[in-house]
Design a protein around this motif. Structure first.
Motif, PDB file in Angstrom:
ATOM      1  N   GLY A   8       0.810  -1.203   0.000  1.00 18.22           N
ATOM      2  CA  GLY A   8       0.000   0.000   0.000  1.00 18.22           C
ATOM      3  C   GLY A   8       0.848   1.258   0.000  1.00 18.22           C
ATOM      4  N   GLY A   9       0.182   2.386  -0.162  1.00 14.36           N
ATOM      5  CA  GLY A   9       0.901   3.654  -0.152  1.00 14.36           C
ATOM      6  C   GLY A   9       0.003   4.802  -0.552  1.00 14.36           C
ATOM      7  N   LEU A  10       0.628   5.960  -0.707  1.00  7.72           N
ATOM      8  CA  LEU A  10      -0.068   7.176  -1.119  1.00  7.72           C
ATOM      9  C   LEU A  10       0.272   7.452  -2.582  1.00  7.72           C
ATOM     10  N   ALA A  13      -4.438   9.989  -8.284  1.00 11.42           N
ATOM     11  CA  ALA A  13      -5.439   9.386  -9.156  1.00 11.42           C
ATOM     12  C   ALA A  13      -4.811   9.061 -10.515  1.00 11.42           C
ATOM     13  N   GLY A  14      -5.129   7.866 -11.015  1.00 16.74           N
ATOM     14  CA  GLY A  14      -4.562   7.412 -12.274  1.00 16.74           C
ATOM     15  C   GLY A  14      -3.315   6.564 -12.134  1.00 16.74           C
ATOM     16  N   ASP A  15      -2.717   6.581 -10.955  1.00 19.00           N
ATOM     17  CA  ASP A  15      -1.514   5.783 -10.714  1.00 19.00           C
ATOM     18  C   ASP A  15      -1.850   4.315 -10.481  1.00 19.00           C
ATOM     19  N   SER A  16      -0.799   3.524 -10.323  1.00 19.85           N
ATOM     20  CA  SER A  16      -0.952   2.085 -10.087  1.00 19.85           C
ATOM     21  C   SER A  16      -0.232   1.675  -8.815  1.00 19.85           C
ATOM     22  N   LEU A  17      -0.709   0.606  -8.221  1.00 28.44           N
ATOM     23  CA  LEU A  17      -0.060  -0.039  -7.086  1.00 28.44           C
ATOM     24  C   LEU A  17      -0.238  -1.541  -7.229  1.00 28.44           C
ATOM     25  N   THR A  90      -9.565   4.570  -2.012  1.00 33.24           N
ATOM     26  CA  THR A  90      -8.878   4.765  -0.739  1.00 33.24           C
ATOM     27  C   THR A  90      -9.518   3.925   0.355  1.00 33.24           C
ATOM     28  N   ALA A  91      -8.703   3.098   1.012  1.00 35.31           N
ATOM     29  CA  ALA A  91      -9.196   2.202   2.058  1.00 35.31           C
ATOM     30  C   ALA A  91      -8.020   1.410   2.607  1.00 35.31           C
ATOM     31  N   VAL A 118      -4.158   2.026   1.452  1.00 32.87           N
ATOM     32  CA  VAL A 118      -4.042   2.612   0.119  1.00 32.87           C
ATOM     33  C   VAL A 118      -4.758   3.954   0.149  1.00 32.87           C
ATOM     34  N   THR A 119      -4.042   5.004  -0.210  1.00 29.52           N
ATOM     35  CA  THR A 119      -4.620   6.340  -0.241  1.00 29.52           C
ATOM     36  C   THR A 119      -4.388   6.928  -1.621  1.00 29.52           C
ATOM     37  N   VAL A 120      -5.490   7.336  -2.261  1.00 32.53           N
ATOM     38  CA  VAL A 120      -5.418   7.897  -3.607  1.00 32.53           C
ATOM     39  C   VAL A 120      -5.882   9.345  -3.547  1.00 32.53           C
TER      40      VAL A 120
END
Length: 122
Positions: A8-10, A13-17, A90-91, A118-120
């Protein structure tokens, strides 16, 4: 069964994890694995699931086409590739495992990892 979720991470919007869930103490291929997520004050919701041999997968409508669940049983690991992330993703994300077939119901899962945030941002 012990499960360890990570990745997870910060992000924007539009990014990937890519989240990972590593199991120990079991032959992981005998367990279906699911990813769930939970926002503060809300119920835990289903995201994706995969059967032990990877032959069948399920997705929540909200993530279809953006998220992909997969597994590498030789590494005792299940992945959740998350693309085109949105702020509503985000959750805290949890992985869970159960013997037998996959399920969309969190009460069907006996084993849970500790969760990864996960924070978007928009």
């Amino acid at each position: 069964v012990q499960l360890q979720a990570s990745g997870g991470g910060l992000v924007q919007a539009g990014d990937s994890l890519r989240l990972s869930c590593v199991a120990s103490g079991v032959t992981f291929g005998a367990y279906a694995t699911g990813w769930f997520r939970q926002e503060p004050g809300k119920e835990r919701e289903f995201v994706a699931a995969i059967v032990g041999n990877g032959g069948s997968t399920w997705y929540a409508d909200s993530v279809k086409g953006r998220f992909t669940i997969s597994r590498d049983n030789a590494k005792n690991t299940v992945y959740l590739q998350m693309n085109s992330l949105k702020p509503e993703d985000t959750a805290v994300y949890y992985c869970a495992a159960r013997r037998g077939w996959g399920s969309l119901v969190y009460n069907d899962y006996a084993f849970w990892g500790q969760g990864t945030q996960v924070t978007v941002s928009s």
